[in-house]
Design an enzyme around this catalytic site. Sequence first.
Site, PDB file in Angstrom:
ATOM      1  N   PHE A 157       0.878  -0.808  -0.002  1.00  0.00           N
ATOM      2  CA  PHE A 157       0.180  -0.500   0.171  1.00  0.00           C
ATOM      3  C   PHE A 157       1.147   1.276   0.103  1.00  0.00           C
ATOM      4  O   PHE A 157       1.289   1.545   0.795  1.00  0.00           O
ATOM      5  CB  PHE A 157      -0.929  -0.160   1.211  1.00  0.00           C
ATOM      6  CG  PHE A 157      -1.896   0.988   1.588  1.00  0.00           C
ATOM      7  CD1 PHE A 157      -3.147   1.418  -0.083  1.00  0.00           C
ATOM      8  CD2 PHE A 157      -1.313   2.663   2.232  1.00  0.00           C
ATOM      9  CE1 PHE A 157      -3.901   2.182   0.445  1.00  0.00           C
ATOM     10  CE2 PHE A 157      -2.061   4.024   1.912  1.00  0.00           C
ATOM     11  CZ  PHE A 157      -3.526   3.526   0.667  1.00  0.00           C
ATOM     12  N   ASP A 242       9.891   3.198   1.975  1.00  0.00           N
ATOM     13  CA  ASP A 242       8.356   3.914   2.985  1.00  0.00           C
ATOM     14  C   ASP A 242       8.272   3.664   3.505  1.00  0.00           C
ATOM     15  O   ASP A 242       7.120   2.535   4.436  1.00  0.00           O
ATOM     16  CB  ASP A 242       7.039   3.146   1.242  1.00  0.00           C
ATOM     17  CG  ASP A 242       5.777   4.522   1.863  1.00  0.00           C
ATOM     18  OD1 ASP A 242       5.429   5.061   2.823  1.00  0.00           O
ATOM     19  OD2 ASP A 242       4.884   4.072   0.753  1.00  0.00           O
ATOM     20  N   LYS A 271       2.280  10.986   7.436  1.00  0.00           N
ATOM     21  CA  LYS A 271       1.356  10.995   8.004  1.00  0.00           C
ATOM     22  C   LYS A 271       2.220  11.508   9.613  1.00  0.00           C
ATOM     23  O   LYS A 271       1.418  13.278   9.359  1.00  0.00           O
ATOM     24  CB  LYS A 271       1.422   9.310   8.002  1.00  0.00           C
ATOM     25  CG  LYS A 271       0.597   8.769   7.280  1.00  0.00           C
ATOM     26  CD  LYS A 271      -0.113   7.331   7.922  1.00  0.00           C
ATOM     27  CE  LYS A 271      -1.072   6.568   6.935  1.00  0.00           C
ATOM     28  NZ  LYS A 271      -0.733   5.831   5.490  1.00  0.00           N
TER      29      LYS A 271
HETATM   30  C1  LIG Z   1      -1.321   5.818   4.309  1.00  0.00           C
HETATM   31  C2  LIG Z   1       0.261   5.528   2.886  1.00  0.00           C
HETATM   32  C3  LIG Z   1       0.157   6.465   2.216  1.00  0.00           C
HETATM   33  C4  LIG Z   1      -0.063   7.267   2.057  1.00  0.00           C
HETATM   34  O1  LIG Z   1      -0.422   8.601   2.662  1.00  0.00           O
HETATM   35  P1  LIG Z   1      -1.501   9.332   2.061  1.00  0.00           P
HETATM   36  O2  LIG Z   1      -0.526  10.603   2.908  1.00  0.00           O
HETATM   37  O3  LIG Z   1      -2.599   8.521   2.908  1.00  0.00           O
HETATM   38  O4  LIG Z   1      -1.283  10.110   0.673  1.00  0.00           O
HETATM   39  C5  LIG Z   1       1.445   5.895   1.579  1.00  0.00           C
HETATM   40  N1  LIG Z   1       2.055   4.674   1.854  1.00  0.00           N
HETATM   41  C6  LIG Z   1       2.354   4.423   3.356  1.00  0.00           C
HETATM   42  C7  LIG Z   1       2.940   2.513   3.502  1.00  0.00           C
HETATM   43  C8  LIG Z   1       1.131   4.410   4.224  1.00  0.00           C
HETATM   44  O5  LIG Z   1       0.767   3.898   4.631  1.00  0.00           O
END
Ligand SMILES: *Cc1c(COP(=O)(O)O)cnc(C)c1O
Length: 416
Positions: A157, A242, A271
Amino acid sequence: MTVTAAQPSQPAQPSGGRSSAELIAVEEAKLAHNYHPLPVVVARAQGAHVEDVEGRRYLDLLAGYSALNFGHGNPVLLEAAHRQLDRVTLTSRAFHNDRLAGFAESLADLTGLDTTLPMNTGAEAVESAVKIARKWAYEVKGVAPGQAEIIVAAGNFHGRTTTIVSFSDDPTARTGFGPFTPGFTTVPYNDLAAIEAAIGENTAAVLIEPIQGEAGVLIPHDGYLAGVRELTRRTGTLFIADEIQSGLGRTGTTLAVQHESVLPDLLLLGKALGGGIVPVSAVVGRADVMGVLRPGEHGSTFGGNPLAAAVGSAVVGLLETGEYQQRAKELGEVLDARLAALVGRGVVAYRARGLWAGVDIDPAFGTGREISERMMAAGVLVKDTHGSTIRIAPPLCIEEEDLLHALGVLEGVLAG
Ligand SMILES: *Cc1c(COP(=O)(O)O)cnc(C)c1O
């Protein structure tokens, strides 16, 4: 821990005089249906506690998918935001602002990497890294034009843009949104041999989550991240981690890759970087890789704005003390022990690292959604993922007794 989960001091004011049920009905009618929220309407929050329109109190065990690692209304972060609100909030990158330099320095000190590209949302950080990796492949690695490939993991994700859902394998995230962006190769997660076999002369980067959050908090075997680092180094490929959800204290270390003493080439943060106040994301990377971007080639109107930089710097300041990481580690042990005791009593299996767990519920006891609804009714907010899994990720400032109470609620719900 200096931050305590203070109680909301005043009763909630029902928004516009309307009840939770009325507000939910309006949302149903007036909002796009791209979410299926639990039927709780939050009106105020502090620390790990939230309060709904009717003044019912809940413990927040989701923490905005880890955007609220430092708690709701963290006083240090609120003060940084308040101070900055009165000075200057937006300049665009057409001009410099006096908060950005310090923010970039603090991120470099925190991560051990050199250069920051400030963006806003997580998806933008991912998109930015894809662009940087491709450009690096053409300009530095010598990949033929248009041929750069990025290796990603099954079950990933990384966000919701068209390019990002192009390399998702979740049918719900993809179906109906094509045509998709080419240039991505999917390999199984937690499988070094698969990455090794997939890397070729056109491979720009390997992009993975050090722990797959949305997939259910999947933790790779010890040695996987170090193995990815070694493979990418050996083959002249970038390693993009990520850490938008796994980073910034959640797992008991500043970054999840630090559990294996690994430094990626590009690190994606988001985040919690915005302290639950404003969206702040960043690509932090090696200077030589980030150097492929030149003026005009990439940007964002809001990226690096002074308010974001002030809050982001304050977030880094909180992490520099090590207190939150330590707390995630210690409370993580409590969480782990409590979950272990539930295996066979409604819990099939769970995975936990730091203050973060994915708990697979025995379908005989209810779906993840049903368990989440029953916990909500008992004053604890969690979120299901993939049918039968619930995710536990409270603010790192949660009091131990509150955590124990919430896990007691889970136990009670499973006991029927
Ligand atoms: C939440 C998330 C994203 C996307 O972040 P947004 O601020 O919602 O665009 C990307 N990678 C990971 C691992 C995430 O948990």
